[in-house]
Design an enzyme around this catalytic site. Structure first.
Site, mmCIF file in Angstrom:
data_model
loop_
_atom_site.group_PDB
_atom_site.id
_atom_site.type_symbol
_atom_site.label_atom_id
_atom_site.label_comp_id
_atom_site.label_asym_id
_atom_site.label_seq_id
_atom_site.Cartn_x
_atom_site.Cartn_y
_atom_site.Cartn_z
ATOM 1 N N GLU A 194 22.843 -17.792 14.893
ATOM 2 C CA GLU A 194 24.240 -17.543 14.467
ATOM 3 C C GLU A 194 25.219 -18.105 15.495
ATOM 4 O OE1 GLU A 194 24.969 -13.389 13.573
ATOM 5 O OE2 GLU A 194 23.001 -13.128 12.642
ATOM 6 N N ASP A 229 28.134 -19.572 17.544
ATOM 7 C CA ASP A 229 29.537 -19.987 17.553
ATOM 8 C C ASP A 229 30.054 -19.829 18.966
ATOM 9 O OD1 ASP A 229 29.832 -17.136 17.416
ATOM 10 O OD2 ASP A 229 30.461 -17.201 15.312
ATOM 11 N N GLU A 261 19.670 -6.286 14.948
ATOM 12 C CA GLU A 261 20.522 -5.514 15.872
ATOM 13 C C GLU A 261 20.098 -4.056 16.043
ATOM 14 O OE1 GLU A 261 24.505 -6.181 14.388
ATOM 15 O OE2 GLU A 261 24.289 -8.353 14.509
ATOM 16 N N HIS A 321 26.354 -15.723 19.708
ATOM 17 C CA HIS A 321 27.817 -15.651 19.564
ATOM 18 C C HIS A 321 28.415 -15.752 20.971
ATOM 19 C CE1 HIS A 321 27.656 -14.833 15.313
ATOM 20 N NE2 HIS A 321 26.773 -13.861 15.517
ATOM 21 N N ASN A 340 16.091 -10.138 14.905
ATOM 22 C CA ASN A 340 17.300 -10.918 15.194
ATOM 23 C C ASN A 340 18.332 -10.045 15.914
ATOM 24 O OD1 ASN A 340 18.820 -13.432 14.644
ATOM 25 N ND2 ASN A 340 20.103 -12.149 13.322
HETATM 26 O O1 9MR Z 1 29.971 -13.360 9.185
HETATM 27 C C1 9MR Z 1 29.760 -12.095 8.601
HETATM 28 C C2 9MR Z 1 31.059 -11.536 8.088
HETATM 29 O O2 9MR Z 1 31.523 -12.298 6.977
HETATM 30 C C3 9MR Z 1 30.899 -10.072 7.687
HETATM 31 O O3 9MR Z 1 32.156 -9.528 7.345
HETATM 32 C C4 9MR Z 1 30.283 -9.321 8.859
HETATM 33 C C5 9MR Z 1 30.087 -7.865 8.555
HETATM 34 O O4 9MR Z 1 29.568 -7.173 9.653
HETATM 35 O O5 9MR Z 1 29.034 -9.894 9.187
HETATM 36 C C6 9MR Z 1 29.168 -11.179 9.654
HETATM 37 O O6 9MR Z 1 27.916 -11.707 10.070
HETATM 38 C C7 9MR Z 1 27.238 -10.992 11.108
HETATM 39 C C8 9MR Z 1 25.762 -11.187 10.871
HETATM 40 O O7 9MR Z 1 25.410 -10.774 9.578
HETATM 41 C C9 9MR Z 1 24.942 -10.419 11.910
HETATM 42 N N1 9MR Z 1 25.340 -10.761 13.247
HETATM 43 C C10 9MR Z 1 26.767 -10.704 13.532
HETATM 44 C C11 9MR Z 1 27.542 -11.517 12.508
HETATM 45 C C12 9MR Z 1 29.033 -11.498 12.833
HETATM 46 O O8 9MR Z 1 29.554 -10.224 12.719
#
Ligand code: 9MR
Length: 389
Positions: free
Chosen positions: A284, A286, A178, A256, A220
């Site tokens: 990732e 969903d 990101e 997402h 990513n």
């Molecule tokens: O799913 C993850 C969640 O449990 C954490 O609290 C969060 C913190 O920012 O990160 C989530 O996973 C992220 C991933 O690492 C990177 N892309 C976005 C995902 C959703 O926020």
């Protein structure tokens, strides 16, 4: 709604494979060399992983380490349905080095061991990010009390130490996560500021490659699925990385998705990145939709919403299937209870974004994906009178 893939081909829900299909393909790939358990791994022939095996596509999941091992159903589904795992949180800097200078690899090591036992490959997530940094480094990812020189030395050590620790065990690393904003401009993170530009990205890929030359190294990000300023900026950027011979192997499309927006131009975007000589992956996935207020955050407000969700899941998978360089398809977890969505999108409330419901029962979205994979693996030939004429 499609309820079952069992009518397709000769697959039966009760037949178990002895891990035969996996043994040869997994051992040839980076990250799998050390994974040679003597016991055959057994999983259903109609599981997502078994169907993916038949076309060389890894079906992954993000894993919540609070559930793995302690929650029986959760653990069984993780092992039986998926051929790749991604730690949802436990490889992030905040968790591996909560106190400066003291590493805690234990939960991530446990996931790697689980993956070996179950003949799964691991997506390492993530080395360089602005979010989930330890508070001693930065509380928001954009500001810090540390000097630029300190930050540069810290990032180098972090990448080298972490990649070395997991050397040989990681199939794909999300090296940088990101780094661009939705408008296509570089995100003004502590890393961007310390380097005075995006130079930290090439450095991170080089350090990671030195530490584990066999791991596939990925950039990513989210919203790359849509053609627009962000996807274009990342495309131009990774093209320059390739031109400079930076060791980048692939680009991860997080995926997402949300039914309130149109389905993105995903296949074309996967293909144009692949055409740069890169692997691509959906990392990732969903598909969220509007849901009821707490406590029913995973009940769609519109009873027709699951049909839209089925369509999005199916199209997301098919976009990957259509692009030969798309090597893995990873939903961001599998049980709605454990999804990050309801906690993040709560005004208005959204949820119900995964393939399994709050009781860990497969939803209609699961069966759609299962049937798509079964079809991709090969629809049976018609042999009746007149077939083929
Ligand atoms: O799913 C993850 C969640 O449990 C954490 O609290 C969060 C913190 O920012 O990160 C989530 O996973 C992220 C991933 O690492 C990177 N892309 C976005 C995902 C959703 O926020």
């Amino acid at each position: 709604m499609v309820r079952s893939a069992l009518s397709i081909g000769v697959l039966s829900a009760t037949v178990l494979l002895g891990g035969v299909a996996l043994t040869s393909s997994a051992s040839a790939e980076p990250g799998a060399a050390a994974a040679a358990p003597s016991k055959a791994v057994r999983y259903p022939a109609d599981s997502l992983r078994a169907l993916g095996d038949r076309i060389g596509l890894r079906i992954g999941t993000a894993v919540n380490m609070d559930e793995l091992g302690s929650n029986t159903d959760y653990t069984k589904i993780t092992a039986e349905q998926f051929s790749s795992v991604t730690p949802e949180n436990v490889m992030k800097w905040q968790l591996v080095e909560p106190t400066r200078g003291t590493y805690d690899w234990a939960p991530a090591d446990r996931l790697v061991a689980f993956a070996k036992t179950n003949k799964q490959l691991v997506r390492g997530h993530t080395l360089v990010w602005h979010s989930q940094l330890p508070t001693w480094l930065s509380s928001d990812g954009y500001t810090t009390t540390l000097s630029n020189d300190e930050l540069k030395a810290l990032l180098k050590k972090h990448v080298q130490d972490q990649v070395k620790h997991f050397k040989g065990d990681i199939w794909q690393w999300d090296v940088v996560n990101e780094a661009f904003d939705d408008d296509g401009k570089p995100r003004q993170t502590v890393w961007y500021k310390a380097w005075g530009g995006l130079g930290y990205i090439a450095d991170a890929f080089r350090w990671a490659h030195e530490a584990d030359p066999k791991a596939l190294l990925f950039y990513n990000d989210y919203n790359l699925e849509f053609t627009g300023p962000k996807s274009n900026a990342v495309y131009d950027f990774v093209k320059t990385l390739k031109a400079q011979r930076v060791p980048i192997d692939g680009v991860g499309f997080q995926g997402h998705l949300d039914t309130q927006y149109g389905f993105p131009d995903l296949q074309n975007n996967l293909q144009r990145f692949a055409d740069l000589g890169l692997k691509v992956a959906e990392t990732e996935v969903d598909v969220r939709t509007f849901t009821q207020a707490a406590p029913n955050v995973n009940t769609p407000t519109d009873p027709l919403a699951p049909y839209a969700q089925e369509s999005y899941w199916s199209r997301a998978l098919k976009a990957c299937l259509a692009v030969r360089e798309c090597i893995s398809f990873t939903p961001w977890g599998f049980g709605d209870t454990y999804s990050w969505i309801p906690g993040w999108f709560d005004n208005p409330q959204e949820g119900a974004a995964l393939l399994y419901d709050a009781d860990l029962k497969p939803k209609s979205q699961y069966y759609v994906i299962q049937q798509d994979l079964a079809l991709a693996a090969g629809a049976p030939r018609r042999n009746g009178p007149g077939a083929g004429h």
